[in-house]
Design an enzyme around this catalytic site. Structure first.
Site, PDB file in Angstrom:
ATOM      1  N   ASP A   1      40.090  41.867  34.366  1.00 28.09           N
ATOM      2  CA  ASP A   1      40.535  42.200  35.736  1.00 28.09           C
ATOM      3  C   ASP A   1      39.808  41.131  36.577  1.00 28.09           C
ATOM      4  OD1 ASP A   1      37.798  42.727  35.663  1.00 28.09           O
ATOM      5  OD2 ASP A   1      37.812  44.532  36.660  1.00 28.09           O
TER       6      ASP A   1
ATOM      7  N   LYS B   1      46.536  44.232  31.503  1.00 25.07           N
ATOM      8  CA  LYS B   1      45.136  44.917  31.856  1.00 25.07           C
ATOM      9  C   LYS B   1      44.880  46.254  31.792  1.00 25.07           C
ATOM     10  CE  LYS B   1      43.327  46.501  35.353  1.00 25.07           C
ATOM     11  NZ  LYS B   1      43.126  47.011  36.703  1.00 25.07           N
TER      12      LYS B   1
END
Length: 220
Positions: A139, A121
């Site tokens: 996320d 991420k």
């Protein structure tokens, strides 16, 4: 509704209503953003923005941060979540950034993920925001919103969500879509009780359409 139509409708609405979304993390260069994103894991951007000014003042470059003891870094970030681990991650990241990349944040996702505290991420955020690559950072907000409104089909992992989104979102909108979905999840499609009465996506939202049908069934 076809998934293609849902994506097109949602992207069209975002383009018109939020044409220039940006990260809410405060930073001035790639190094600062990398630090801020590492700190933001399971922590609010608001909290991160409260601690980074003094942190960056003391350690304005990765070279300065690489020389700092973990205990000293901890004192500047102790109000964020998991400060012990993040202090170690920042110290290790800075050392690798200096030793392996001459202090320059790399633009390659694989290289980014080699550094402590940098998962997929975080690497995608840096690639997207700093280097304008078509990378989709997933996320908790992106993961939740994508499943709820029907952009993904009950994806079980962030990677599944990432692949599904990249399959349907035009390349030129991938970086922007990352911010669209985060902001939508943060302020409208919130976790516990989505604010459907404030949402402009209801005509395409799988959750809202199902909710409306269930309410119709309960009417006398």
């Amino acid at each position: 509704m076809r998934k293609k139509d849902r994506f097109e409708g949602i992207i069209s609405w975002f383009k018109e209503n939020i044409p220039n979304p940006e990260t809410e993390l405060h930073y001035h260069n790639p190094y600062e953003l990398l630090v801020a994103v590492i700190l933001s894991a399971q922590c609010t951007d608001k909290r991160v923005n409260m601690v980074t000014p003094e942190l960056f003042k003391m350690f304005p470059t990765p070279f300065k941060l690489a020389q700092a003891p973990v205990e000293e870094i901890f004192e500047y970030i102790k109000s964020v979540s998991f400060p012990n681990n993040k202090s170690k991650h920042l110290a290790g990241m800075a050392k690798m950034l200096v030793e392996d990349f001459n202090g320059q944040v790399p633009d390659d996702i694989n290289d980014l993920q080699k550094m402590p505290g940098v998962g997929r991420k975080t690497a995608n955020v840096i690639a997207s925001v700093v280097f304008n690559k078509a990378a989709m950072a997933v996320d908790t907000h992106v993961f939740r919103v994508s499943n709820r409104i029907g952009l993904t089909n009950n994806s079980k992992t962030p990677l599944e969500t990432e692949k599904e989104l990249l399959k349907y979102i035009p390349t030129e909108f991938v970086s922007t879509a990352h911010h669209w979905l985060i902001l939508h999840g943060r302020y409208v499609c919130v976790a516990r009780k989505p604010k459907c009465n404030e949402c402009g996506l209801t005509r395409w939202c799988k959750y809202y359409i199902k909710l409306s049908k269930n309410q119709d069934k309960t009417k006398p």
